[in-house]
Design a protein around this motif. Structure first.
Motif, PDB file in Angstrom:
ATOM      1  N   ALA A   9      53.785 -68.550  73.336  1.00 12.64           N
ATOM      2  CA  ALA A   9      53.171 -70.006  73.400  1.00 12.64           C
ATOM      3  C   ALA A   9      53.078 -70.654  71.901  1.00 12.64           C
ATOM      4  CB  ALA A   9      51.932 -70.236  74.122  1.00 12.64           C
ATOM      5  N   ARG A  10      52.305 -70.005  71.050  1.00 18.09           N
ATOM      6  CA  ARG A  10      51.932 -70.583  69.762  1.00 18.09           C
ATOM      7  C   ARG A  10      53.235 -70.895  69.069  1.00 18.09           C
ATOM      8  NH1 ARG A  10      46.831 -69.175  66.529  1.00 18.09           N
ATOM      9  NH2 ARG A  10      45.992 -68.708  68.678  1.00 18.09           N
ATOM     10  N   THR A  11      54.323 -69.715  69.283  1.00 13.63           N
ATOM     11  CA  THR A  11      55.702 -69.822  68.407  1.00 13.63           C
ATOM     12  C   THR A  11      56.409 -71.039  68.871  1.00 13.63           C
ATOM     13  OG1 THR A  11      55.483 -67.520  67.950  1.00 13.63           O
ATOM     14  CG2 THR A  11      57.570 -68.546  67.843  1.00 13.63           C
ATOM     15  N   ALA A  12      56.336 -71.116  70.372  1.00 13.73           N
ATOM     16  CA  ALA A  12      57.026 -72.153  70.860  1.00 13.73           C
ATOM     17  C   ALA A  12      56.772 -73.554  70.742  1.00 13.73           C
ATOM     18  CB  ALA A  12      56.857 -71.990  72.396  1.00 13.73           C
ATOM     19  N   GLN A  13      55.564 -73.579  70.197  1.00 13.80           N
ATOM     20  CA  GLN A  13      55.127 -75.001  69.473  1.00 13.80           C
ATOM     21  C   GLN A  13      55.191 -75.200  68.133  1.00 13.80           C
ATOM     22  OE1 GLN A  13      50.850 -76.013  70.510  1.00 13.80           O
ATOM     23  NE2 GLN A  13      51.414 -76.914  72.529  1.00 13.80           N
ATOM     24  N   ALA A  14      55.500 -74.032  67.550  1.00  9.23           N
ATOM     25  CA  ALA A  14      55.777 -74.411  65.827  1.00  9.23           C
ATOM     26  C   ALA A  14      57.057 -75.108  65.821  1.00  9.23           C
ATOM     27  CB  ALA A  14      56.183 -72.780  65.357  1.00  9.23           C
ATOM     28  N   ALA A  15      57.176 -76.407  65.231  1.00  5.15           N
ATOM     29  CA  ALA A  15      58.286 -76.970  65.044  1.00  5.15           C
ATOM     30  C   ALA A  15      57.868 -77.606  63.731  1.00  5.15           C
ATOM     31  CB  ALA A  15      58.148 -78.252  66.070  1.00  5.15           C
ATOM     32  N   ASP A  16      59.019 -78.266  63.116  1.00  2.94           N
ATOM     33  CA  ASP A  16      59.280 -78.546  61.816  1.00  2.94           C
ATOM     34  C   ASP A  16      59.280 -80.214  61.813  1.00  2.94           C
ATOM     35  OD1 ASP A  16      58.829 -76.087  60.623  1.00  2.94           O
ATOM     36  OD2 ASP A  16      61.071 -75.657  60.832  1.00  2.94           O
ATOM     37  N   LEU A  17      58.860 -80.580  60.602  1.00  2.71           N
ATOM     38  CA  LEU A  17      59.031 -82.330  60.341  1.00  2.71           C
ATOM     39  C   LEU A  17      59.432 -82.392  59.200  1.00  2.71           C
ATOM     40  CD1 LEU A  17      56.526 -84.963  61.586  1.00  2.71           C
ATOM     41  CD2 LEU A  17      57.139 -84.900  59.064  1.00  2.71           C
ATOM     42  N   GLY A  18      60.673 -83.327  58.891  1.00  2.00           N
ATOM     43  CA  GLY A  18      61.412 -83.510  57.617  1.00  2.00           C
ATOM     44  C   GLY A  18      61.062 -85.073  57.548  1.00  2.00           C
ATOM     45  N   LEU A  19      61.139 -85.634  56.330  1.00  2.00           N
ATOM     46  CA  LEU A  19      60.931 -87.003  55.918  1.00  2.00           C
ATOM     47  C   LEU A  19      61.952 -87.440  54.606  1.00  2.00           C
ATOM     48  CD1 LEU A  19      57.105 -87.582  55.790  1.00  2.00           C
ATOM     49  CD2 LEU A  19      58.509 -88.228  57.396  1.00  2.00           C
ATOM     50  N   ASN A  20      62.727 -88.290  55.158  1.00  2.00           N
ATOM     51  CA  ASN A  20      63.336 -89.286  54.283  1.00  2.00           C
ATOM     52  C   ASN A  20      62.792 -90.448  53.852  1.00  2.00           C
ATOM     53  OD1 ASN A  20      65.461 -87.065  53.563  1.00  2.00           O
ATOM     54  ND2 ASN A  20      66.143 -87.651  55.613  1.00  2.00           N
ATOM     55  N   ILE A  21      62.349 -90.827  52.368  1.00  2.00           N
ATOM     56  CA  ILE A  21      61.991 -91.927  52.162  1.00  2.00           C
ATOM     57  C   ILE A  21      62.612 -92.682  51.191  1.00  2.00           C
ATOM     58  CG2 ILE A  21      59.587 -92.970  51.344  1.00  2.00           C
ATOM     59  CD1 ILE A  21      58.084 -90.626  52.738  1.00  2.00           C
ATOM     60  N   GLU A  72      63.092 -86.558  49.575  1.00  3.09           N
ATOM     61  CA  GLU A  72      62.947 -85.548  50.852  1.00  3.09           C
ATOM     62  C   GLU A  72      61.607 -84.884  50.902  1.00  3.09           C
ATOM     63  OE1 GLU A  72      66.419 -83.511  52.048  1.00  3.09           O
ATOM     64  OE2 GLU A  72      67.695 -84.938  51.295  1.00  3.09           O
ATOM     65  N   LEU A  73      60.950 -84.785  52.223  1.00  7.14           N
ATOM     66  CA  LEU A  73      60.018 -84.002  52.175  1.00  7.14           C
ATOM     67  C   LEU A  73      60.117 -83.185  53.343  1.00  7.14           C
ATOM     68  CD1 LEU A  73      57.267 -86.633  51.590  1.00  7.14           C
ATOM     69  CD2 LEU A  73      57.772 -84.960  50.025  1.00  7.14           C
ATOM     70  N   SER A  74      59.419 -81.820  53.551  1.00  8.66           N
ATOM     71  CA  SER A  74      59.454 -81.100  54.660  1.00  8.66           C
ATOM     72  C   SER A  74      58.160 -80.242  54.809  1.00  8.66           C
ATOM     73  CB  SER A  74      60.793 -80.047  54.664  1.00  8.66           C
ATOM     74  OG  SER A  74      60.699 -79.273  53.690  1.00  8.66           O
ATOM     75  N   PHE A  75      57.914 -80.411  56.037  1.00  9.01           N
ATOM     76  CA  PHE A  75      56.584 -79.688  56.580  1.00  9.01           C
ATOM     77  C   PHE A  75      56.728 -78.616  57.674  1.00  9.01           C
ATOM     78  CE2 PHE A  75      56.102 -84.054  54.782  1.00  9.01           C
ATOM     79  CZ  PHE A  75      55.059 -83.703  53.815  1.00  9.01           C
ATOM     80  N   ALA A  76      56.347 -77.559  57.488  1.00  7.62           N
ATOM     81  CA  ALA A  76      56.317 -76.343  58.588  1.00  7.62           C
ATOM     82  C   ALA A  76      55.282 -76.693  59.504  1.00  7.62           C
ATOM     83  CB  ALA A  76      56.296 -75.432  57.726  1.00  7.62           C
ATOM     84  N   GLY A  77      55.756 -76.470  60.987  1.00  6.08           N
ATOM     85  CA  GLY A  77      54.731 -76.633  61.958  1.00  6.08           C
ATOM     86  C   GLY A  77      53.915 -75.666  62.038  1.00  6.08           C
ATOM     87  N   THR A  78      54.053 -74.479  61.231  1.00  5.76           N
ATOM     88  CA  THR A  78      52.981 -73.673  61.086  1.00  5.76           C
ATOM     89  C   THR A  78      51.779 -73.771  59.921  1.00  5.76           C
ATOM     90  OG1 THR A  78      54.336 -72.373  59.603  1.00  5.76           O
ATOM     91  CG2 THR A  78      54.726 -71.624  61.959  1.00  5.76           C
TER      92      THR A  78
END
Length: 171
Positions: free
Chosen positions: A15-27, A106-112
């Motif tokens: 369940a925890r792994t299923a919620q691990a998502a990533d977010l990337g930004l372009n500014i 560009e920025l990226s953030f790990a859901g974990t």
């Protein structure tokens, strides 16, 4: 009993792994044709549906000034300062960084990792605020649902101090 405990632990891990998502930004910081140009101070944070800050992603300011004097002007990023900034000691490891030149970043953030790992399912927004000496101030919000159910790109555009903002979500 041992088998039941192991099953419960594995279910929690899945369940925890299923919620691990990533977010990337372009500014995009636009090139401005003005007599006196200063790079903007920029704050990027996450807020919940009530517009309360739930985590800072980045704060770009003059980190190279002696005795951390660049932090003195962070209060000019007004919305961020009121919601999150005034309660922090600068520089913040993993958040503070130097101002950026005009262009795309560009920025990226790990859901974990924080702050994404601590988000409960719900409606949020990435907020980007820029303030520039002898210039203007601008704030752009990009709402999104967390965790994402599918890969998607959400966009918004500033009018003066900020250009195109893209939030890239990956489940």
């Amino acid at each position: 009993m041992r088998k039941l405990l192991l099953s419960a632990l594995l279910a929690g891990l899945i369940a925890r792994t299923a919620q691990a998502a990533d977010l990337g930004l372009n500014i995009e910081i636009p090139r401005l044709d003005v007599a006196e140009y200063h790079r903007p101070y920029v704050a990027i944070w996450l807020e919940n549906a009530d517009q309360n800050a739930v985590g800072d992603l980045a704060v770009w300011y003059d980190v190279a000034k002696k005795n951390n004097e660049g932090a003195e002007w962070l209060k000019d990023i007004r919305q961020w300062w009121r919601r999150s900034g005034r309660d922090q000691q600068f520089p913040v490891d993993g958040v503070s960084g130097a101002t950026r030149p005009a262009g795309k970043h560009e920025l990226s953030f790990a859901g974990t990792q924080k702050p994404l790992a601590e988000l409960k399912p719900g409606r949020y927004a990435v907020v980007v605020e820029a303030a520039r000496e002898v210039g203007g101030r601008e704030l752009v919000r990009v709402p999104f649902d967390w965790p994402p159910s599918k890969a998607e790109q959400l966009t918004a555009k500033g009018e003066h101090e900020l250009g195109a903002i893209a939030v890239n979500l990956k489940p």
